[in-house]
Design an enzyme around this catalytic site. Structure first.
Site, PDB file in Angstrom:
ATOM      1  CB  CYS A 268     -12.442 -47.054 -66.923  1.00  9.87           C
ATOM      2  SG  CYS A 268     -13.412 -48.554 -66.635  1.00  9.87           S
TER       3      CYS A 268
ATOM      4  CG  HIS B  11      -9.402 -49.783 -69.727  1.00  3.29           C
ATOM      5  ND1 HIS B  11      -8.808 -49.125 -68.680  1.00  3.29           N
ATOM      6  CD2 HIS B  11     -10.600 -50.218 -69.268  1.00  3.29           C
ATOM      7  CE1 HIS B  11      -9.599 -49.179 -67.624  1.00  3.29           C
ATOM      8  NE2 HIS B  11     -10.703 -49.831 -67.965  1.00  3.29           N
TER       9      HIS B  11
ATOM     10  CD  GLU C 201      -5.835 -48.082 -70.092  1.00  6.81           C
ATOM     11  OE1 GLU C 201      -6.660 -47.412 -70.748  1.00  6.81           O
ATOM     12  OE2 GLU C 201      -6.178 -48.934 -69.243  1.00  6.81           O
TER      13      GLU C 201
END
Ligand SMILES: N[C@@H](CCC(=O)NCCCC(=O)O)C(=O)O
Length: 249
Positions: free
Chosen positions: A113, A221, A223
């Site tokens: 990001c 994202h 993660e």
């Protein structure tokens, strides 16, 4: 998976934030957990490092990770002149030069990001400050809801681009779904970067430098559910493996 005591050390770039009356260095837990889940050892790198500090720190790590952040890269770094209220100059002054140092040293580096946007700017690319105000583009901003399952839910499609690394990782699948928590986006891709994936509106959402051991940035994202989603697993496993390979010399 790396054995205990010999994990690849991953330098994680911190954000400068104000908490009550205090100026703090901070990183969202999700990123650190994902690094740990894949066998990496996170080491936070604070703002305020000069060139010598960055060189000394880079000698201690096996990879560098650029997390996301609600703050935005200062416009002057990509030749823009608009007002930007949500800056983090300390982060900019750390991340942009460290990206270029990692490039020169062949240190694996993974950006998410804001980190993705920094990689583009550090190598000479530009950003759109408000993608949602551009005709023909989606609104890529994060959902208002605070529940993680909603905030990090799939938001739009993603098409892997011919000739990229990601197509080598996924030879039989070119279409994915990803989450979206960003208001800025790539306006021009920096020279040398290879576009890996685009959103349905054509916004660039991932790039790489194939000649580098691991130089990958993504706008979404991974993660979130890092050990569950195929794209997330491919990204984190290869990043940590690249850092482990550097550690093994
Ligand atoms: N500010 C930039 C980048 C957005 C971003 O990184 N969001 C992550 C927020 C959650 C977190 O801290 O991980 C933009 O808006 O484009």
């Amino acid at each position: 998976m790396s054995e205990s005591g010999n994990k690849p050390v991953i330098g994680v770039i911190s954000c400068e934030k104000t908490v009550k009356i205090y100026q703090v260095q901070s990183v969202n837990h999700f990123y650190l957990q994902a690094i740990r889940d894949y066998g990496g050892l996170p080491l936070l790198i604070p703002a305020g490092c000069d060139e010598a500090d960055r060189e000394q720190l880079l000698a201690m790590v096996d990879g560098v990770f650029l997390p996301g952040s609600p703050s935005n890269v200062a416009p002057r770094h990509y030749g823009a002149t608009h007002e930007e209220p949500a800056t983090d100059e300390g982060r900019d002054d750390l991340s942009l030069p460290i990206i270029r140092q990692c490039l020169g040293k062949g240190i694996p580096i993974f950006g998410i990001c804001r980190g993705f946007q920094e990689m583009n700017v550090a190598l000479g690319g530009q950003l759109h400050p408000k993608v949602h105000e551009l005709s023909g583009y989606l609104d890529h901003r994060e959902p208002e809801e605070s529940e993680y399952e909603i905030k990090y839910a799939f938001a739009h499609g993603l098409t892997l681009q011919e000739g990229g690394l990601f197509r080598q990782w996924f030879p039989d699948q070119t279409e994915f779904q990803v989450n979206s928590l960003h208001g800025q986006g790539v306006k021009s891709v920096a020279p040398r970067l290879v576009v890996e994936a685009v959103a349905p509106d054509g916004l660039v959402e991932a790039f790489s430098l194939p000649e580098h051991p691991f130089f990958v940035g993504v706008q979404w994202h991974p993660e979130w559910k890092a050990t569950e989603l195929p794209l997330s697993k491919a990204l984190f496993s290869r990043f940590i493996a690249s850092a482990q390979a550097k550690r093994a010399g």
